[in-house]
Design an enzyme around this catalytic site. Sequence first.
Site, short mmCIF file in Angstrom:
data_model
loop_
_atom_site.label_atom_id
_atom_site.label_comp_id
_atom_site.label_asym_id
_atom_site.label_seq_id
_atom_site.Cartn_x
_atom_site.Cartn_y
_atom_site.Cartn_z
N GLN A 1 0.84 -1.28 -0.18
CA GLN A 1 -0.05 -0.07 -0.09
C GLN A 1 0.95 1.43 0.12
OE1 GLN A 1 -3.31 -0.28 -0.48
NE2 GLN A 1 -2.46 -2.25 -1.06
N HIS B 1 1.74 3.04 -3.23
CA HIS B 1 0.59 3.73 -4.09
C HIS B 1 1.05 5.19 -4.20
CE1 HIS B 1 -2.58 0.97 -5.50
NE2 HIS B 1 -2.50 0.25 -4.33
N GLU C 1 -9.00 1.61 5.70
CA GLU C 1 -9.63 1.33 4.39
C GLU C 1 -9.33 -0.33 4.16
OE1 GLU C 1 -7.11 2.23 0.75
OE2 GLU C 1 -8.66 1.55 -0.43
N HIS C 2 -8.02 -0.85 4.54
CA HIS C 2 -7.84 -2.29 4.38
C HIS C 2 -7.34 -2.74 6.00
CE1 HIS C 2 -6.42 -0.98 0.30
NE2 HIS C 2 -7.56 -1.63 0.02
N ASP D 1 -6.66 -6.33 -4.04
CA ASP D 1 -6.66 -5.31 -5.14
C ASP D 1 -6.99 -5.81 -6.47
OD1 ASP D 1 -6.32 -3.41 -3.15
OD2 ASP D 1 -3.96 -3.31 -3.55
N HIS E 1 -53.92 16.33 4.55
CA HIS E 1 -53.55 14.98 4.60
C HIS E 1 -54.70 14.06 5.11
CE1 HIS E 1 -49.61 16.57 4.65
NE2 HIS E 1 -48.95 15.59 4.50
N1 LIG Z 1 -9.20 4.18 -1.88
C1 LIG Z 1 -9.28 3.56 -2.90
O1 LIG Z 1 -10.15 2.70 -3.19
C2 LIG Z 1 -8.11 3.66 -3.75
C3 LIG Z 1 -8.12 2.64 -4.61
C4 LIG Z 1 -6.97 2.79 -5.79
C5 LIG Z 1 -6.15 3.90 -5.95
N2 LIG Z 1 -6.24 4.69 -4.80
C6 LIG Z 1 -5.59 5.95 -4.54
O2 LIG Z 1 -5.70 6.56 -5.70
C7 LIG Z 1 -4.70 7.47 -6.03
C8 LIG Z 1 -4.40 7.88 -7.42
O3 LIG Z 1 -3.35 8.83 -7.44
P1 LIG Z 1 -2.90 9.29 -8.77
O4 LIG Z 1 -2.01 10.52 -8.41
O5 LIG Z 1 -1.69 8.10 -9.26
O6 LIG Z 1 -3.63 9.42 -9.98
P2 LIG Z 1 -5.08 10.20 -10.00
O7 LIG Z 1 -5.40 9.85 -11.54
O8 LIG Z 1 -6.03 10.15 -8.91
O9 LIG Z 1 -4.64 11.67 -10.32
C9 LIG Z 1 -3.86 12.15 -11.27
C10 LIG Z 1 -4.27 13.54 -11.80
O10 LIG Z 1 -4.23 14.40 -10.58
C11 LIG Z 1 -4.06 15.77 -11.11
N3 LIG Z 1 -3.18 16.30 -10.53
C12 LIG Z 1 -1.71 15.83 -10.28
N4 LIG Z 1 -0.90 17.02 -9.67
C13 LIG Z 1 -1.82 18.09 -9.54
C14 LIG Z 1 -1.66 19.28 -8.77
N5 LIG Z 1 -0.47 19.78 -8.37
N6 LIG Z 1 -2.77 20.15 -8.91
C15 LIG Z 1 -3.98 19.71 -9.49
N7 LIG Z 1 -4.22 18.34 -9.89
C16 LIG Z 1 -3.18 17.55 -10.04
C17 LIG Z 1 -3.91 15.61 -12.73
O11 LIG Z 1 -4.83 16.09 -13.39
C18 LIG Z 1 -3.40 14.05 -12.79
O12 LIG Z 1 -4.08 13.86 -14.29
C19 LIG Z 1 -3.43 7.28 -4.92
O13 LIG Z 1 -3.63 7.94 -4.01
C20 LIG Z 1 -3.97 5.60 -4.62
O14 LIG Z 1 -3.48 5.40 -3.26
C21 LIG Z 1 -7.21 4.64 -3.78
N1 LIG Z 2 -5.04 -0.79 -2.97
C1 LIG Z 2 -5.77 0.00 -3.98
C2 LIG Z 2 -7.00 0.35 -3.00
O1 LIG Z 2 -6.60 1.40 -2.18
C3 LIG Z 2 -6.28 -0.63 -5.05
C4 LIG Z 2 -5.35 -1.09 -6.17
C5 LIG Z 2 -5.29 -1.12 -7.51
N2 LIG Z 2 -4.19 -1.69 -8.03
C6 LIG Z 2 -3.41 -1.99 -7.11
N3 LIG Z 2 -4.13 -1.49 -5.69
ZN LIG Z 3 -3.36 -1.55 -3.79
#
Ligand SMILES: NC(=O)c1ccc[n+]([C@@H]2O[C@H](COP(=O)([O-])OP(=O)(O)OC[C@H]3O[C@@H](n4cnc5c(N)ncnc54)[C@H](O)[C@@H]3O)[C@@H](O)[C@H]2O)c1
Ligand SMILES: N[C@H](CO)Cc1c[nH]c[nH+]1
Ligand SMILES: [Zn+2]
Length: 430
Positions: A259, A262, A326-327, A360, A419
């Site tokens: 995790q 990520h 979350e997990h 996941d 009513h």
């Molecule tokens: N809770 C869940 O179920 C779950 C599941 C999968 C992933 N996640 C999380 O999702 C997230 C994915 O994040 P990511 O960043 O890789 O992808 P993302 O697609 O969420 O975000 C990317 C986008 O964020 C925007 N961005 C980046 N920097 C910015 C800034 N400074 N200002 C404004 N906009 C900006 C841009 O438009 C970019 O395309 C991770 O934090 C991961 O842990 C959560």
């Molecule tokens: N752990 C993420 C949810 O918090 C989901 C994910 C997608 N791919 C790998 N992991």
């Molecule tokens: Zn994951």
Amino acid sequence: MLKVYNQEELSPAAIEQLVLRNTDPNNAISDTVYSIIEDVKSSGDKALRAYASKFDQVDLEQVYLGKDEIEELASTISRDQQRALEIAFQNIHRFHSTQLKRERVTETMPGVKCWREARPIERVGLYIPGGSAVLPSTLLMLGVPARIAGCKEIVVCSPPQKSGKINGFVAYCLILLKIDRIYLVGGAQAIAAMAFGTETVPKVDKIFGPGNQFVTKAKSIIQGQTNVSIDMPAGPSEVLVIADDTANPAYIAADLLAQAEHGPDSQAVLVSTSSELIAQVNQELSKQVSLLPRQEIASAALANSYAILATDLRAAMDFSNTYAPEHLIIESDAWQSITSLILNAGSVFLGHLTPESAGDYASGTNHTLPTSGYAKSYSGVSVDSFIKKITFQQISQEGLQQIGSVVEILAELEGLHGHKNAVSIRKADL
Ligand SMILES: NC(=O)c1ccc[n+]([C@@H]2O[C@H](COP(=O)([O-])OP(=O)(O)OC[C@H]3O[C@@H](n4cnc5c(N)ncnc54)[C@H](O)[C@@H]3O)[C@@H](O)[C@H]2O)c1
Ligand SMILES: N[C@H](CO)Cc1c[nH]c[nH+]1
Ligand SMILES: [Zn+2]
């Protein structure tokens, strides 16, 4: 590597403080997101192109890809990769298919029948993260329940890759889900586009999907500005492991790192009854983190993580319930004795052989889950998230005789004579 706290030495106020995460104290995220939303509202596709250029370094001619391009991209992945995505699709489908249940009609009084029927949400928007890692698995986690629920229109947004397209794995998932268009829009701008609509991106009724803090903040803001709802706050990934001295420190370190990799704002927490195990996990973390290609990201997340030394498994579970992860992973021979104590968690992984990454990708449960403590009040995504349950009632002559005077008295005591009359006028004809 993980900072260690002794649970007994932490006051309730200190624990409340410790479990806070991703709170945006100076409104930096929120200010940025408000201005992106306003831009998309006023400039539509033009704003989407400008943000793709600013954040994704891509100049887009068209903000979506159609069927032919999706098929071409999907054909670039290997048969083994296709097969793995198909098996994940099938397992997610199998597990989610059991969630659609017909409810029985209840006769609350003779002749007064009540029931609920499910109807799909017509237009849904799915956000597929693609910033630091592209997550085709998220497309399966959202698309499969949307299809099972019977949603009529499924709009998918994901940030464009450097190629100006999406990767072949996302394309193959679109084909498995029979979706023939994807919008190349990421971040807060994608959420705004689906909430308000642009020249090309359709407005939807509900927005789903995880994302970084910008995406998650945008989801919470658009709820207050439109009648578009959201699944839940599903922000930076997190995991909490409860372990005792029966656990394998190498497995725990691997789960924490899974995790942590990520994003730098992810959090990995270990709550253990054994100080020796905590020390061993810390040794393993140093060893294993250096082997990861995303070592820097994982190290940043670990710096923002910690371990708690608990007196026993019950106390460990108390901490976990306050954290509401979350997990939640329980790595103990005694896992069966504490599962009934779980009050707050998105998804739970039991025993020594259940890695969180199985959930996941492919065990079948959904990986779109509430973060930042929202597991206290939200469930993860399921088929239920894509339907509304409408209540129905039908009253017969006998039923009106039974219930009529009750409604008349209650209407009168509220002073609502209209009513009361809606009942009396019918009773007079019986
Ligand atoms: N809770 C869940 O179920 C779950 C599941 C999968 C992933 N996640 C999380 O999702 C997230 C994915 O994040 P990511 O960043 O890789 O992808 P993302 O697609 O969420 O975000 C990317 C986008 O964020 C925007 N961005 C980046 N920097 C910015 C800034 N400074 N200002 C404004 N906009 C900006 C841009 O438009 C970019 O395309 C991770 O934090 C991961 O842990 C959560
Ligand atoms: N752990 C993420 C949810 O918090 C989901 C994910 C997608 N791919 C790998 N992991
Ligand atoms: Zn994951």
